[in-house]
Design a protein around this motif. Structure first.
Motif, PDB file in Angstrom:
ATOM      1  N   ARG A 185       0.829  -1.216   0.000  1.00 27.06           N
ATOM      2  CA  ARG A 185       0.000   0.000   0.000  1.00 27.06           C
ATOM      3  C   ARG A 185       0.855   1.253   0.000  1.00 27.06           C
ATOM      4  N   VAL A 186       1.960   1.226   0.736  1.00 27.32           N
ATOM      5  CA  VAL A 186       2.877   2.378   0.742  1.00 27.32           C
ATOM      6  C   VAL A 186       3.483   2.563  -0.651  1.00 27.32           C
ATOM      7  N   LEU A 187       3.902   1.469  -1.277  1.00 28.32           N
ATOM      8  CA  LEU A 187       4.545   1.545  -2.587  1.00 28.32           C
ATOM      9  C   LEU A 187       3.587   2.008  -3.683  1.00 28.32           C
ATOM     10  N   LEU A 188       2.287   1.881  -3.444  1.00 29.33           N
ATOM     11  CA  LEU A 188       1.306   2.301  -4.441  1.00 29.33           C
ATOM     12  C   LEU A 188       0.806   3.728  -4.214  1.00 29.33           C
ATOM     13  N   LYS A 189       1.299   4.397  -3.181  1.00 29.24           N
ATOM     14  CA  LYS A 189       0.872   5.770  -2.920  1.00 29.24           C
ATOM     15  C   LYS A 189       1.374   6.707  -4.011  1.00 29.24           C
ATOM     16  N   ARG A 190       0.672   7.812  -4.156  1.00 29.66           N
ATOM     17  CA  ARG A 190       0.919   8.736  -5.265  1.00 29.66           C
ATOM     18  C   ARG A 190       2.358   9.243  -5.330  1.00 29.66           C
ATOM     19  N   PRO A 191       3.001   9.637  -4.214  1.00 26.32           N
ATOM     20  CA  PRO A 191       4.391  10.111  -4.333  1.00 26.32           C
ATOM     21  C   PRO A 191       5.344   9.069  -4.922  1.00 26.32           C
ATOM     22  N   VAL A 192       5.116   7.792  -4.609  1.00 25.72           N
ATOM     23  CA  VAL A 192       5.972   6.750  -5.174  1.00 25.72           C
ATOM     24  C   VAL A 192       5.738   6.645  -6.682  1.00 25.72           C
ATOM     25  N   ARG A 193       4.469   6.693  -7.088  1.00 23.95           N
ATOM     26  CA  ARG A 193       4.161   6.626  -8.520  1.00 23.95           C
ATOM     27  C   ARG A 193       4.751   7.817  -9.260  1.00 23.95           C
ATOM     28  N   ARG A 194       4.683   8.997  -8.653  1.00 20.32           N
ATOM     29  CA  ARG A 194       5.253  10.192  -9.275  1.00 20.32           C
ATOM     30  C   ARG A 194       6.763  10.052  -9.441  1.00 20.32           C
ATOM     31  N   GLU A 195       7.411   9.486  -8.422  1.00 15.72           N
ATOM     32  CA  GLU A 195       8.866   9.322  -8.490  1.00 15.72           C
ATOM     33  C   GLU A 195       9.252   8.369  -9.616  1.00 15.72           C
ATOM     34  N   LEU A 196       8.490   7.307  -9.795  1.00 15.47           N
ATOM     35  CA  LEU A 196       8.767   6.351 -10.869  1.00 15.47           C
ATOM     36  C   LEU A 196       8.571   7.002 -12.236  1.00 15.47           C
ATOM     37  N   ARG A 197       7.548   7.857 -12.344  1.00 11.79           N
ATOM     38  CA  ARG A 197       7.336   8.543 -13.620  1.00 11.79           C
ATOM     39  C   ARG A 197       8.425   9.583 -13.885  1.00 11.79           C
ATOM     40  N   ALA A 198       8.885  10.233 -12.821  1.00 14.97           N
ATOM     41  CA  ALA A 198       9.907  11.263 -12.978  1.00 14.97           C
ATOM     42  C   ALA A 198      11.267  10.670 -13.343  1.00 14.97           C
ATOM     43  N   HIS A 199      11.541   9.454 -12.880  1.00 10.44           N
ATOM     44  CA  HIS A 199      12.821   8.795 -13.159  1.00 10.44           C
ATOM     45  C   HIS A 199      12.535   7.410 -13.733  1.00 10.44           C
ATOM     46  N   PRO A 200      12.064   7.346 -14.976  1.00  7.56           N
ATOM     47  CA  PRO A 200      11.627   6.058 -15.539  1.00  7.56           C
ATOM     48  C   PRO A 200      12.734   5.011 -15.622  1.00  7.56           C
ATOM     49  N   VAL A 201      13.969   5.443 -15.901  1.00  9.97           N
ATOM     50  CA  VAL A 201      15.060   4.469 -16.012  1.00  9.97           C
ATOM     51  C   VAL A 201      15.329   3.846 -14.644  1.00  9.97           C
TER      52      VAL A 201
END
Length: 523
Positions: free
Chosen positions: A25-41
Motif C-alpha cells: 500500500r505504501v509503494l502504491l501511494k501517489r508520491p511513489v508513482r510520481r517518483e517512478l514517472r519522474a525517473h523512468p530508467v
C-alpha cells in the motif's frame, strides 16, 4: 509432499502476503508513482530488481524449508516492529512527541498540502514524523519556533543541502558557529538600502517587459505564466548582486549560465558534471567582474551592487571562493523562490480583480499604493510561500515538554504557525488589508526566518514582488481561463505552487515600456 507440509506451506505463504500488504500500500501511494514517472530508467531498474529478488526468494523458499521459515520469522518480526514504531504513542513514555514514524505517514506528508495542519490538530503543536530516511520533530507553535530560531547554544545545527558541496565552506544559510558569523558578516555588508534603491529601475523594467510579452502572446486561450516570470527575478537579482544589466554582454552571459544551474540536484546523489561545470563557469565570470582593473583600483561610488559594496567594505575578502560561491547561490535560490512567489501573485490578481481595482484606486497616492502592494505580497507569502525552516538536533534537545534525540531533524512549520486564528483571524482567508497598518511584528510573522540565519535578501525579494504586483495591477487586466490543483516537487521540502495547468489571459490597459521575449524554462 504430505497434507501437513502443504498446509504449512500455504500458511507461510499467506503470512507473507498479509505481512507484505501494508508495504505494498505504501509503494502504491501517489508520491511513489510520481517518483517512478519522474525517473523512468531508475524506476524500471528498481521494479526489475524487486521482481528478480522476489523471484529468487520464492524459488529458494520452495526448495529450502529453513530459508522459508526464517524468511517468515524475519518478515513477521519486521512488520511488528514497523507497526509498533508507527503508533502515535511510540516513545511518548520516554519523552518523544506524539505522532507516527510510519512510512505511510511520510508519503501522506508529501502529497497532502494540509498534512501538517491536520497533524497539529490531532497531536498538538509538537509532533513527530519520518521523512523517509530520518525522523523529524515538527513545531507549529510560533513562540516555540521563535525560541528555536534565536537559540545559539550549540544544540541545533543547520541541515545539509545538495549545492553545499560546490562551495568550500558551504552556503551561508547552512553554516554553523564561527564560520557562519564570519561569512554572514561579509555578505551582509552588501545588502544595503543603496543597493535596493539602485535596483528599482531594473526591477520595474524587467516586470514591464515580461508583462508586455505575456499580453502579446496571451490570446483568448491564455498563456502558462511560468516561463515569463523567471526573467523578472533573475534580471533583478543579477543586477542587485553583481551590478550588471541583463542587456549587457556580461549580464546575458550570467543569465544563460544561471538558467543552466537551475536544474535540481539530489542531496544523496553525486553532483552532475554539467552542474559542476556550470558553477565553475559562473565562478570564473563573477571573479572576472570582481577582478576588473577598474573595480580593484577604484570601486565606483555609483555602483551599489552587493559585490561592489562588499569590495568597499571588505576588499581583502571579496575574491574569497566561499564569498563568490554564496553570491552565486543567492541569485540561484532567490530567482527560484521569487519566481514561485510571482506565480502566486499573478494567480491571485487574475482570480479576484477587486485587489487590482484597489491598487488602481490608489495610483495617485504613492505611499498608499506601496502599502497596498506590500500587504498584497505579504499576505500571499503568508498563505502560500513561507512554509518551514529546518534545523538538526546536534544533541538531545528539549522542545517544550518533549525530548528530541540527537540526529533528528527539527522542522519549524512557519506556514502553519502563520495560520493560527489567535494571531491571524480567518487565517485561511486572503485578506491583504491585515498587513496595511503594519500590525504584525517579527514575533508573530517571520516569513524570512529570524535570528542570525534570517534571509539576507528579504528586502529585495519583497521589492521585486511588490513592483510586479503594482505594474501588473496598474497596467493589465488578467483572468484565469484554466486551472487545477496545486502541485509541488516530489519532496518533503518542496513548496506548493499553482497548478501546472494554470493559464491566464493578460491584456494591456496602458502602454508599457519595452518588450522582451521570454526565456523558456521547464517548470
Amino acid at each position: 509432499m504430505n497434507a501437513i507440509a502443504r498446509a504449512e506451506l500455504w500458511l507461510e505463504g499467506l503470512t507473507l502476503v498479509v505481512v507484505a500488504a501494508p508495504a505494498l500500500r505504501v509503494l502504491l501511494k501517489r508520491p511513489v508513482r510520481r517518483e517512478l514517472r519522474a525517473h523512468p530508467v531508475l524506476g524500471v531498474f528498481a521494479i526489475g530488481a524487486g521482481v528478480l529478488t522476489l523471484g529468487v526468494m520464492a524459488w529458494v523458499s520452495l526448495h529450502s524449508d529453513v530459508f522459508r521459515r526464517s524468511l517468515v520469522v524475519v518478515a513477521v518480526v519486521g512488520a511488528l516492529v514497523a507497526v509498533f514504531r508507527a503508533r502515535a504513542s511510540f516513545g511518548v513514555s520516554r519523552g518523544l512527541p506524539p505522532g507516527s514514524l510510519g512510512l505511510a505517514t511520510s508519503m501522506d506528508a508529501i502529497g497532502d498540502p494540509d498534512f501538517y495542519a491536520h497533524a497539529e490538530g490531532r497531536w498538538g503543536p509538537v509532533f513527530k514524523m519520518r521523512q523517509i530516511h530520518r525522523p523529524v520533530a515538527c513545531v507549529t507553535d510560533m513562540a516555540l519556533a521563535q525560541q528555536i530560531l534565536h537559540q545559539d547554544d550549540g544544540a541545533l545545527g543547520q541541515s545539509d543541502w545538495s549545492f553545499n558541496r560546490l562551495v568550500p565552506a558551504g552556503y551561508v544559510e547552512y553554516m554553523n558557529g564561527d564560520v557562519h558569523a564570519k561569512y554572514r558578516g561579509l555578505l551582509a555588508a552588501g545588502f544595503t538600502n543603496e543597493m535596493l534603491a539602485d535596483c528599482r529601475p531594473t526591477i520595474r523594467l524587467a516586470a514591464r517587459r515580461q508583462l508586455e510579452e505575456m499580453a502579446r502572446q496571451s490570446g483568448s486561450a491564455g498563456i502558462h505564466p511560468e516561463p515569463f516570470l523567471l526573467p523578472v527575478s533573475l534580471a533583478s537579482l543579477i543586477h542587485g548582486v553583481f551590478g550588471v544589466s541583463r542587456d549587457s554582454e556580461a549580464g546575458a552571459t550570467l543569465e544563460s549560465l544561471f538558467i543552466q544551474l537551475l536544474r535540481p540536484v539530489e542531496l544523496f546523489l553525486p553532483t552532475p558534471r554539467v552542474t559542476q561545470q556550470t558553477f565553475e563557469a559562473l565562478h570564473t565570470a563573477v571573479r572576472d567582474l570582481a577582478s576588473d582593473g577598474r573595480r580593484l583600483s577604484h570601486v565606483h561610488a555609483h555602483d551599489h551592487s552587493v559585490l561592489s559594496a562588499m569590495m568597499r567594505a571588505h576588499p581583502a575578502d571579496a575574491l574569497d571562493a566561499t564569498v563568490i560561491g554564496n553570491l552565486i547561490l543567492m541569485v540561484k535560490e532567490g530567482s527560484i523562490m521569487v519566481r514561485g512567489l510571482l506565480r502566486w501573485l499573478l494567480k491571485r490578481l487574475a482570480e479576484d480583480p477587486q485587489w487590482a481595482m484597489q491598487l488602481r484606486a490608489s495610483e495617485g497616492d504613492a505611499a498608499r499604493l506601496d502599502a497596498l502592494a506590500t500587504s498584497f505580497v505579504l499576505e500571499t507569502i503568508r498563505l502560500h510561500e513561507n512554509r518551514y525552516v529546518y534545523r538538526v538536533a546536534v544533541r538531545d534537545l528539549r522542545l517544550g515538554p518533549y525530548t528530541v534525540p540527537a540526529g533528528w531533524l527539527v522542522r519549524l512549520c512557519l506556514g502553519e504557525a502563520h495560520e493560527h486564528p489567535a494571531r491571524f483571524p480567518s487565517p485561511r482567508a486572503f485578506q491583504p488589508q491585515r498587513f496595511v497598518n503594519g500590525e504584525y511584528d517579527r514575533e508573530s510573522f517571520c516569513p524570512f526566518g529570524a535570528g542570525q540565519h534570517a534571509c539576507l535578501g528579504a528586502d529585495i525579494a519583497v521589492e521585486i514582488a511588490k513592483t510586479f504586483v503594482r505594474e501588473a495591477a496598474l497596467g493589465y487586466d488578467m483572468s484565469i481561463v484554466r486551472d487545477g490543483a496545486p502541485w509541488r516537487i516530489n519532496r518533503h521540502w518542496g513548496l506548493w505552487r499553482p497548478s501546472l495547468q494554470l493559464h491566464v489571459t493578460v491584456s494591456s490597459r496602458v502602454k508599457s515600456a519595452g518588450t522582451q521575449s521570454h526565456v523558456s524554462m521547464p517548470t
